[in-house]
Write a protein that holds these residues in place. Structure first.
Motif, mmCIF file in Angstrom:
data_model
loop_
_atom_site.group_PDB
_atom_site.id
_atom_site.type_symbol
_atom_site.label_atom_id
_atom_site.label_comp_id
_atom_site.label_asym_id
_atom_site.label_seq_id
_atom_site.Cartn_x
_atom_site.Cartn_y
_atom_site.Cartn_z
ATOM 1 N N UNK A 49 51.825 29.184 32.899
ATOM 2 C CA UNK A 49 51.601 28.604 31.654
ATOM 3 C C UNK A 49 49.943 28.973 31.586
ATOM 4 N N UNK A 50 49.266 30.056 32.743
ATOM 5 C CA UNK A 50 48.330 30.828 32.436
ATOM 6 C C UNK A 50 47.902 31.424 33.108
ATOM 7 N N UNK A 51 48.525 32.690 32.959
ATOM 8 C CA UNK A 51 48.820 33.686 34.016
ATOM 9 C C UNK A 51 47.536 34.198 34.196
ATOM 10 N N UNK A 52 46.959 34.347 32.897
ATOM 11 C CA UNK A 52 46.260 35.542 32.551
ATOM 12 C C UNK A 52 44.588 34.315 33.382
ATOM 13 N N UNK A 53 44.394 33.858 32.563
ATOM 14 C CA UNK A 53 43.727 33.275 33.485
ATOM 15 C C UNK A 53 43.337 33.103 34.951
ATOM 16 N N UNK A 54 44.691 32.861 35.315
ATOM 17 C CA UNK A 54 45.052 32.557 37.197
ATOM 18 C C UNK A 54 43.927 34.013 37.721
ATOM 19 N N UNK A 55 44.496 35.383 37.054
ATOM 20 C CA UNK A 55 44.158 36.541 37.683
ATOM 21 C C UNK A 55 43.178 36.487 37.611
ATOM 22 N N UNK A 56 42.398 36.215 36.266
ATOM 23 C CA UNK A 56 40.845 36.235 35.931
ATOM 24 C C UNK A 56 39.898 35.393 36.567
ATOM 25 N N UNK A 57 40.540 34.326 37.570
ATOM 26 C CA UNK A 57 39.960 33.432 38.726
ATOM 27 C C UNK A 57 40.003 34.508 39.686
ATOM 28 N N UNK A 58 41.040 34.712 40.134
ATOM 29 C CA UNK A 58 41.427 35.328 41.981
ATOM 30 C C UNK A 58 39.787 36.367 41.551
ATOM 31 N N UNK A 59 39.925 36.957 40.484
ATOM 32 C CA UNK A 59 39.349 39.074 40.703
ATOM 33 C C UNK A 59 37.598 38.578 40.805
ATOM 34 N N UNK A 60 37.179 36.722 39.624
ATOM 35 C CA UNK A 60 36.198 36.238 40.015
ATOM 36 C C UNK A 60 35.330 35.392 41.840
ATOM 37 N N UNK A 61 36.403 35.377 41.803
ATOM 38 C CA UNK A 61 36.820 34.865 43.478
ATOM 39 C C UNK A 61 35.082 35.332 44.117
ATOM 40 N N UNK A 62 35.126 35.369 45.166
ATOM 41 C CA UNK A 62 33.793 36.115 46.207
ATOM 42 C C UNK A 62 34.806 35.714 48.054
ATOM 43 N N UNK A 63 35.035 37.215 47.921
ATOM 44 C CA UNK A 63 35.455 36.208 49.250
ATOM 45 C C UNK A 63 34.988 37.330 50.857
#
Length: 247
Positions: free
Chosen positions: A97-111
């Protein structure tokens, strides 16, 4: 770096990859360089046990490490303390339901230990394109209308290749992974590829598999029939509290 160089990929997106067994030992799993992120090339890569992983400014790098980090779909572990907290959870888990939002959030998450992200704009666009073709999926955790966690990856046949996950609230990624594993186990999908080791995955039940064992199972699973397209209806709405009963 090994004296042997990784295989250079040509421009044709349907060109075969070199055998994953020929990947370098140092750095572990580096197999090929170049090519593109077209849907056809990505699907060929995953079906061969290979994935792209590179940083901004680097050439496109393709990997198949040995050993491989995996989850059995019936083997994701949640701690007793976390499961107790889930019993009172009002979170809901959905899919696609929110694929683009999930991948963008993964990209923005600090590791930890990483400067920046390998989920570049080009990577995001490539996986959104795969999502539109019914092969990339996200599992999303919502607190009412707020997205608090998620995971995304690629499905071929009855094999799921996990790519990344994130938490915007404590435990959000754990719930996403556990919910994904629970649903896949119900569907008869045995394994989630987790690619490379980290302590968080190990604490949740991830296992080291020799690459030969991993590749053998992948070659079987990707040939099995499974529905393509969005998982939203098939996955349904799952109460996160349900996961409190899992080991």
């Amino acid at each position: 770096m090994s004296a042997r160089l990784p295989w250079g990929l040509g421009a044709r997106p349907d060109a075969p990859f070199p055998p994953a067994e020929t990947a370098l030992r140092d750095p572990d799993g580096l197999l090929a360089v170049g090519g593109d992120l077209s849907p056809l090339r990505l699907l060929n890569a995953y079906a061969s046990g290979i994935f792209p992983w590179f940083s901004e400014g680097q050439p496109l790098l393709w990997w198949s490490p040995d050993p491989r980090m995996v989850f059995r779909t019936d083997g994701v572990r949640l701690s007793s303390r976390f499961r107790r907290s889930l019993r009172a959870s009002s979170w809901t888990v959905r899919a696609d339901t929110s694929f683009a939002e999930v991948i963008a959030a993964c990209a923005a998450s600090p590791r930890p230990g990483q400067d920046g992200t390998w989920i570049t704009d080009a990577m995001q666009q490539a996986y959104v394109a795969l999502h539109r073709r019914g092969h990339a999926h996200s599992v999303e955790v919502f607190d009412a209308d707020r997205l608090v966690g998620g995971i995304y990856g690629v499905a071929i046949g009855r094999m799921f290749f996990g790519e990344s996950m994130f938490s915007a609230a404590s435990g959000g990624s754990k719930v996403a992974l556990a919910a994904l594993a629970h649903r896949l186990a119900q569907w008869g999908w045995p394994l989630i590829d987790a690619q490379v080791e980290n302590d968080h995955l190990l604490s949740m039940g991830a296992e080291h598999w020799p690459r030969t064992r991993f590749l053998a199972l992948v070659r079987e699973q990707v040939r099995l029939e499974a529905p393509t397209g969005p998982w939203t209806e098939r996955f349904g709405d799952m109460d996160a509290a349900l996961l409190a009963g899992l080991g």
